[in-house]
Design a protein around this motif. Structure first.
Motif, short mmCIF file in Angstrom:
data_model
loop_
_atom_site.label_atom_id
_atom_site.label_comp_id
_atom_site.label_asym_id
_atom_site.label_seq_id
_atom_site.Cartn_x
_atom_site.Cartn_y
_atom_site.Cartn_z
N GLN A 619 0.81 -1.21 0.00
CA GLN A 619 0.00 0.00 0.00
C GLN A 619 0.84 1.26 0.00
OE1 GLN A 619 -2.22 -1.61 3.15
NE2 GLN A 619 -4.07 -1.76 1.91
N ALA A 622 1.55 1.79 -3.51
CA ALA A 622 0.36 2.26 -4.20
C ALA A 622 0.15 3.75 -3.93
CB ALA A 622 -0.84 1.46 -3.73
N ILE A 623 0.39 4.16 -2.71
CA ILE A 623 0.11 5.57 -2.40
C ILE A 623 1.10 6.46 -3.13
CG2 ILE A 623 1.43 6.01 -0.29
CD1 ILE A 623 -1.23 7.10 0.82
N VAL A 626 -0.11 6.52 -6.72
CA VAL A 626 -1.30 7.34 -6.91
C VAL A 626 -0.96 8.82 -6.77
CG1 VAL A 626 -3.53 7.94 -5.92
CG2 VAL A 626 -2.91 5.56 -6.23
N ILE B 22 -9.84 3.51 -5.02
CA ILE B 22 -8.49 3.91 -4.60
C ILE B 22 -8.40 3.94 -3.09
CG2 ILE B 22 -6.86 5.82 -4.55
CD1 ILE B 22 -6.81 4.77 -7.25
N GLY B 24 -10.18 2.35 -0.89
CA GLY B 24 -10.18 1.00 -0.35
C GLY B 24 -8.84 0.32 -0.56
N PHE B 25 -8.27 0.52 -1.73
CA PHE B 25 -6.97 -0.10 -2.03
C PHE B 25 -5.91 0.37 -1.05
CE2 PHE B 25 -2.99 -0.61 -4.21
CZ PHE B 25 -3.14 -1.86 -4.81
N LEU B 26 -5.97 1.66 -0.70
CA LEU B 26 -4.92 2.19 0.16
C LEU B 26 -5.16 1.91 1.63
CD1 LEU B 26 -4.19 5.64 -1.53
CD2 LEU B 26 -2.95 3.50 -1.75
N THR B 27 -6.39 1.75 2.03
CA THR B 27 -6.62 1.69 3.47
C THR B 27 -6.97 0.30 3.98
OG1 THR B 27 -8.89 2.32 3.07
CG2 THR B 27 -7.37 4.07 3.68
#
Lengths: 641, 105
Positions: A619, A622-623, A626, B22, B24-27
Motif C-alpha cells: 500500500q 500504491a500511495i 497514486v 483507490i 479501499g486499495f490504500l486503506t
C-alpha cells in the motif's frame, strides 16, 4: 631446410607430457610402485628415441661441406599476432640440441629408476613421478625450441617444475622457503631475459633461432646500429639474456637459490640442480653463440668473467661446507662457471671455436658425473639419515658399490685421466690459455680446489673415524645402485666421445689434440689437491681444525658463503622493504584502498538511507504511485490551461 | 439526443467509484477487500467506456467491446489474484497485506 624422417622426435617430448598428465590425474589409484615403473618405462622409450635421433643425426644423415646443419623437424605457428610477428612451436635439431636430448633423457631415466627405490614409502610418490615427468617434458621442450620465445615458455615451465620439486616436502618450512627463494630469484633473472628477448627481437625483427644465429643474418649485420652507454643495443640485449641464463645457472650474484634448493629430494637435485636445468643458462648462451661471438664481444666477456669468478667463488665455499649436498651444489656452480667461461673465451668458427666445443663437452661429462655424485650422496643419506659429513665416516665397508662409484665420480670431476672430466676440462683450459691468461690461472686454481673439496668429501664420508650410527648402514637396493653403476660407466667412457667432430660452434669438424703442456700441470694440481685432502681428512686429525684457525677469516667467510645471503637479506629487508615496499604498501592500504573503501562507504550509506523505499508494503507503493499520478495530472492541467 | 440521465451523472458516479476503489486499495488491510477495490476501479472505467461510447459515438461499438475485454481480463485477474491470496495464506497463515513484506531488501 625441412628434412622428413625426424617427425618421431615429437614423441620424445610427448611421452613425458602424457606421463605427467596420467600420473598426476590417476596415479593415486594404483599402488605407488606402479607409477614409478610406468614413469620409468615411459622415459625409457624417450631415451631410446633420443638415441635413435642422435644416431641418425650424427651418423647417417648426409652432411655436406658445411658440416652439421640445423634441421627443423617440425614447426607450426602457435600464436599469430600479426603477419610478421608470430610465435612458433617446433623442434629444432642441431648438434647441441641433439646432445642435450641425450643428456636429459639419460639422466632423467637414471633418476627415475633410482627414485623407485629412493622415494619408497614417501607420501606423494606418484606426485613425485608426475612432477619429474613434467620437468623432463619442459626441459626437452626448452632444448629443442626453434625460437627464442618457445624457449622462454619452456624456460618458465622448467622453473615451475623446479619450484614444485624443491618444495616437494611441503610440510617442511625450510623446503617451502627454499622453493620460494628459487622461484623468486630465477624469476627476477628471467625479467632480464624477457627484456633481452624483446630488445633482441625488436632490433632483429625475428624470434627464430635460425635467423638470429645466421652469421649473415640481421642480428649480426645490424649490430653496429644504435648504441647505449657505449655498447650496441644487441650487446645490451645479449647481456640481459645472459642475466636470465645466469639466474637459471646459478652464476654469481644470482646463485643464492641453488644451495637452498638442496632441500628437495636428492634425485631431484641430481636431475634438476646438477645435470639439466642449471645448465640451461649455458645452453642458452650456446644457442645464441654466433651473435655473442660475432656481434657482442663485450657481452661474451661478461659471460667469461662471471663464469670465471663464480667457479672460483663457489669452489672456495665448497671447501668449508658440512652438508654434503651443499658441497655438491657449490661444486655444480663452480663447474657451470667453467662452462660459462669456456663459452666466454671462445670465438666463432674454426679453431677459434674450441671453447664452445669444450663447454658443450664439459656440459655433457659434467651431467653424467655430477648426477652420479648426487645419486651417491642420496644413497649415503638413505643409509645414514643425515646430510652432515661430521655425522658420517668409515662408510666404505658398509656401502661398497656407492663407495666405488663415488670415487670414480670424484676422480672424474678432479680431472684425473682417463676419466671423462680430464678431457673436457683440458679443452676448457686450453681454450682459456689461448684467450685470457688471467682466467686461465683462475681455472688452474679452481682445478686444485675442486680436487681438494671433492676428496675432502670423499674421505669424510667413506674414511676416517667411524661415526656412531643408530643402526648399521646398509647398501642401497639394486634399483638404486644400477643407475649408479651406469652413470659411473658413463663418467669413465664419455671422455672418449669425439666431441670435436660432432659438436662445434659452426658444425664443422674441429681438429683438437690434448695439449700436454696444459694437461700435465692441471693433473699435477689436481693430484696436489687430492694429496692435501688425503693428509687432512684420510685419518682423523687435528689438522683441519688448525688450518681453520690459521686462516680464520677466510674460513669464516667461506663457511658463511661470503655473507651473500646476508647481503641480499639486508638489501631486500632493510632497504627495499623498508624504504620502498613499506611506503608503497602504505599508499596502497590508505590511498588506493581508502578511495575504494570510501566509495563503498558512500554507497552503503546511501543505500541505508533509501532502502525504506522498498519496504515490501504494497500500500505504500500504491500511495506513492497514486500521488505521483495525481501530481502529473495537476502538472498537465496547469500546463495546458 | 437522449432524454433522461445526463452524461455528467454517469461521470460523477464513475469518479466516485474510482476514488472509493483507490481509497479501499490504500486503506484496507485484507487482501480480498483490496481485490474488491480493484474491481471497483475497473468497473468505474468500464462505466466511462460505455457511457462515452453511448453519448458521443452512438453508432459505434468500440467502447462496448473494450469494456467487454476489461470484464474478461478482470475475471482472469481475479482468478489469479485469488490463487495468489490462497498461496499467501498457506505461507503466512494470514491475508493481512502488511504481513506480506518478505520481498523487501
Amino acid at each position: 631446410m625441412e628434412i622428413h624422417g625426424y617427425a618421431f622426435t615429437l614423441y620424445i617430448l610427448l611421452i613425458p607430457f602424457l606421463l605427467f598428465i596420467f600420473l598426476g590425474l590417476s596415479g593415486h589409484r594404483f599402488k605407488p610402485l606402479i607409477s614409478g615403473i610406468v614413469g620409468s618405462a615411459g622415459l625409457l622409450v624417450s631415451f631410446a628415441l633420443s638415441l635413435i635421433t642422435a644416431y641418425r643425426y650424427f651418423f647417417t644423415s648426409l652432411h655436406g661441406e658445411d658440416g652439421y646443419s640445423a634441421i627443423i623437424a617440425m614447426n607450426s605457428v602457435w600464436l599469430r599476432l600479426t603477419e610478421k610477428l608470430h610465435i612458433d612451436m617446433g623442434i629444432l635439431l642441431d648438434p647441441i640440441s641433439v646432445m642435450m636430448l641425450i643428456v636429459i633423457t639419460t639422466v632423467s631415466l637414471m633418476v627415475h629408476i633410482y627414485s623407485i627405490g629412493y622415494m619408497k614409502g614417501e607420501r606423494g610418490y606418484e606426485r613425485f613421478f608426475s612432477f619429474l615427468s613434467l620437468f623432463t617434458f619442459s626441459m626437452l621442450g626448452l632444448v629443442v625450441a626453434t625460437n627464442i620465445f618457445q624457449m622462454y615458455i619452456f624456460w618458465e615451465l622448467v622453473g615451475v617444475s623446479s619450484y614444485l620439486l624443491i618444495g616437494f616436502y611441503y610440510q617442511k618450512p625450510s623446503a617451502v622457503a627454499a622453493s620460494k627463494k628459487a622461484f623468486i630469484v630465477t624469476r627476477f633473472a628471467d625479467l632480464g631475459f624477457l627484456i633481452g628477448i624483446l630488445v633482441l627481437s625488436y632490433t632483429t625483427g625475428t624470434f627464430d633461432f635460425k635467423t638470429l644465429t645466421d652469421p649473415a643474418g640481421p642480428a649480426v649485420t645490424h649490430a653496429g646500429g644504435a648504441t647505449f652507454l657505449g655498447l650496441s643495443i644487441i650487446t645490451w640485449s645479449l647481456i640481459l639474456v645472459f642475466m636470465g641464463g645466469a639466474g637459471k645457472s646459478a652464476m654469481f650474484p644470482l646463485h643464492i637459490w641453488l644451495p637452498d634448493a638442496m632441500e628437495g629430494p636428492t634425485p631431484v637435485s641430481a636431475l634438476i640442480h646438477a645435470a639439466t636445468m642449471v645448465v640451461a643458462g649455458v645452453y642458452l648462451v650456446a644457442r645464441l653463440f654466433p651473435i655473442y661471438a660475432l656481434a657482442g664481444i663485450p657481452a661474451l666477456n661478461v659471460v667469461a668473467y662471471v663464469g670465471g669468478f663464480t667457479s672460483l667463488f663457489a669452489a672456495v665455499i665448497a671447501c668449508t661446507q658440512l652438508d654434503i649436498k651443499r658441497v655438491l651444489a657449490y661444486s655444480t656452480m663452480s663447474q657451470i662457471g667453467y662452462m660459462m667461461l669456456a663459452l666466454g673465451v671462445s670465438g666463432y668458427g674454426g679453431h677459434e671455436g674450441l671453447g664452445f666445443m669444450a663447454s658443450m663437452f664439459h656440459l655433457f661429462t659434467h651431467a653424467m658425473f655430477k648426477a652420479l655424485l648426487f645419486l651417491c650422496a642420496g644413497a649415503v643419506i638413505h643409509a645414514v639419515h643425515s646430510n652432515y659429513m661430521n655425522e658420517m665416516g668409515g662408510l666404505r665397508k658398509f656401502l661398497p658399490i656407492t663407495h666405488i662409484t663415488f670415487l670414480i665420480a670424484c676422480l672424474t670431476i678432479a680431472g684425473i685421466p682417463p676419466f671423462s672430466g680430464f678431457f673436457s676440462k683440458d679443452e676448457i683450459l686450453a681454450a682459456a690459455w689461448h684467450h685470457n691468461k688471467v682466467l686461465f690461472v683462475v681455472e688452474y686454481l679452481v682445478a686444485g680446489l675442486t680436487a681438494f673439496y671433492m676428496f675432502r668429501l670423499y674421505y669424510s664420508i667413506f674414511h676416517g673415524r667411524q661415526a656412531h650410527y643408530h643402526h648399521t648402514p646398509h647398501e642401497a637396493p639394486y634399483v638404486m645402485t644400477i643407475p649408479l653403476m651406469f652413470l659411473a660407466a658413463a663418467s669413465i667412457f664419455t671422455g672418449f666421445i669425439p666431441f670435436h667432430n660432432l659438436v662445434t660452434s659452426d658444425g664443422m669438424h674441429l681438429e683438437t689434440h690434448i695439449e700436454w703442456g696444459i694437461a700435465i700441470p692441471s693433473v699435477l694440481i689436481a693430484a696436489a689437491g687430492i694429496a692435501v685432502a688425503t693428509v687432512m681428512y684420510r685419518k682423523e686429525s687435528t689438522l683441519p681444525a688448525r688450518m681453520a684457525s690459521t686462516f680464520r677469516h677466510l674460513y669464516t667467510w667461506s663457511f658463511h658463503k661470503f655473507y651473500i645471503d646476508e647481503v641480499y637479506l639486508f638489501v631486500t629487508k632493510k632497504i627495499i622493504f623498508r624504504y620502498i615496499s613499506t611506503p608503497v604498501a602504505w599508499f596502497d592500504r590508505h590511498v588506493v584502498d581508502g578511495t575504494m573503501n570510501g566509495i563503498a562507504w558512500v554507497i552503503e550509506f546511501t543505500s541505508h538511507r533509501i532502502k525504506g523505499f522498498q519496504s515490501g508494503q504494497l500500500q505504500q507503493y500504491a500511495i506513492v504511485f497514486v500521488s505521483g499520478a495525481v501530481l502529473l495530472i495537476l502538472v498537465f492541467i496547469y500546463l495546458l490551461y | 439526443m437522449h432524454q433522461g440521465i445526463p452524461l455528467h451523472y454517469f461521470l460523477i458516479l464513475s469518479t466516485l467509484m474510482f476514488f472509493i476503489g483507490i481509497f479501499g486499495f490504500l486503506t484496507r488491510r485484507n487482501l480480498i477487500t483490496i481485490l474488491m477495490s480493484i474491481e471497483l476501479i475497473l468497473n468505474s472505467v468500464n462505466i466511462n467506456f460505455v457511457v462515452f461510447n453511448r453519448y458521443l459515438f452512438p453508432h459505434e461499438l468500440q467502447g462496448h467491446f473494450f469494456s467487454m475485454i476489461v470484464i474478461a481480463i478482470a475475471a482472469a485477474e481475479a482468478a489469479i489474484a485469488i490463487a495468489i491470496i490462497i498461496n499467501i495464506y498457506r505461507n503466512f497463515r494470514s491475508i493481512e497485506v502488511e504481513k506480506v513484506d518478505e520481498m523487501k531488501h
